[in-house]
Enzyme design. Structure first.
Site, PDB file in Angstrom:
ATOM      1  CG  HIS A  43       3.893  -1.474   9.785  1.00  0.00           C
ATOM      2  ND1 HIS A  43       4.891  -0.653   9.321  1.00  0.00           N
ATOM      3  CD2 HIS A  43       3.489  -2.213   8.738  1.00  0.00           C
ATOM      4  CE1 HIS A  43       5.081  -0.881   8.038  1.00  0.00           C
ATOM      5  NE2 HIS A  43       4.235  -1.829   7.650  1.00  0.00           N
TER       6      HIS A  43
ATOM      7  CG  ASN B  63      -7.973   5.022  -1.039  1.00  0.00           C
ATOM      8  OD1 ASN B  63      -7.664   3.833  -1.083  1.00  0.00           O
ATOM      9  ND2 ASN B  63      -7.462   5.847  -0.153  1.00  0.00           N
TER      10      ASN B  63
ATOM     11  CB  ALA C 231      -0.939  -0.012   1.200  1.00  0.00           C
TER      12      ALA C 231
ATOM     13  CB  ILE D 132      -3.688  -1.870   5.473  1.00  0.00           C
ATOM     14  CG1 ILE D 132      -3.092  -1.202   4.223  1.00  0.00           C
ATOM     15  CG2 ILE D 132      -2.754  -1.743   6.667  1.00  0.00           C
ATOM     16  CD1 ILE D 132      -3.112   0.317   4.275  1.00  0.00           C
ATOM     17  CB  ILE D 133      -5.026  -7.150   7.845  1.00  0.00           C
ATOM     18  CG1 ILE D 133      -5.815  -7.444   6.557  1.00  0.00           C
ATOM     19  CG2 ILE D 133      -5.667  -7.848   9.052  1.00  0.00           C
ATOM     20  CD1 ILE D 133      -5.814  -8.905   6.136  1.00  0.00           C
TER      21      ILE D 133
ATOM     22  CD  GLU E 109       0.338  -9.550  18.219  1.00  0.00           C
ATOM     23  OE1 GLU E 109       1.442  -9.399  18.789  1.00  0.00           O
ATOM     24  OE2 GLU E 109      -0.251 -10.625  18.151  1.00  0.00           O
ATOM     25  CB  THR E 110       3.444  -3.130  15.527  1.00  0.00           C
ATOM     26  OG1 THR E 110       3.258  -3.198  14.109  1.00  0.00           O
ATOM     27  CG2 THR E 110       4.068  -4.419  16.039  1.00  0.00           C
TER      28      THR E 110
END
Length: 154
Positions: A92, A117, A60, A85-86, A89-90
């Site tokens: 990011h 988009n 992405a 985008i899934i 845990e961070t």
């Protein structure tokens, strides 16, 4: 009101349009489904396959730069951004979602070119799967409608 007499159905005629698609490969099963649904809907709206350019990028964050390169060619009536985008845990997830979204919007504004988009931002894979087909179709419809609207406004 400008363009008030022209209905949405009239703006969904894609027969004379050139469309560029940029697809992120990350979460490829989802982005492939997005692309398939998007291209099927473009065809249903009359966009000829030979008038669709489809490029793939790693993820992405790379989508906006490829959109920009296509926009600089000055041959497209609209562009489409596809990605997934899934949340992990961070932090990011937030970085990628925010920066890719801002980049997509910047290309649209800098080039006065519609960019649909369809970079999904989901909490989990199940949410992404649930949205992949509808969002792919939606992106095609947005691109065609906005290309025709901007043509009316110019």
């Amino acid at each position: 009101m400008f363009g008030a007499d022209k209905g949405t159905a009239d703006r969904l005629d894609g027969k004379d349009l050139y469309i560029g698609i940029v697809q992120a490969r990350f979460n490829e099963s989802i982005t492939n489904a997005l692309a398939e649904a998007c291209k099927a809907e473009l065809a249903a709206l009359g966009v000829q396959d030979k008038r669709i350019d489809h490029v793939r990028v790693p993820g992405a964050l790379e989508v906006p730069v490829a959109l920009q390169a296509l926009a600089e060619k000055d041959q497209y009536d609209a562009l489409i951004a596809l990605g997934c985008i899934i949340r992990g845990e961070t932090y990011h997830f937030e970085l990628v979602a925010n920066e890719s979204g801002a980049g997509v919007s910047r290309v649209a504004l800098d080039y006065q070119l519609p960019v649909a988009n369809a970079i999904l931002t989901t909490e989990n894979l199940e949410q992404a799967i649930a949205r992949q087909t509808d969002k792919g179709r939606d992106a095609a419809r947005v691109a065609v409608e906005m290309a025709n609207l901007l043509d009316e406004l110019s």
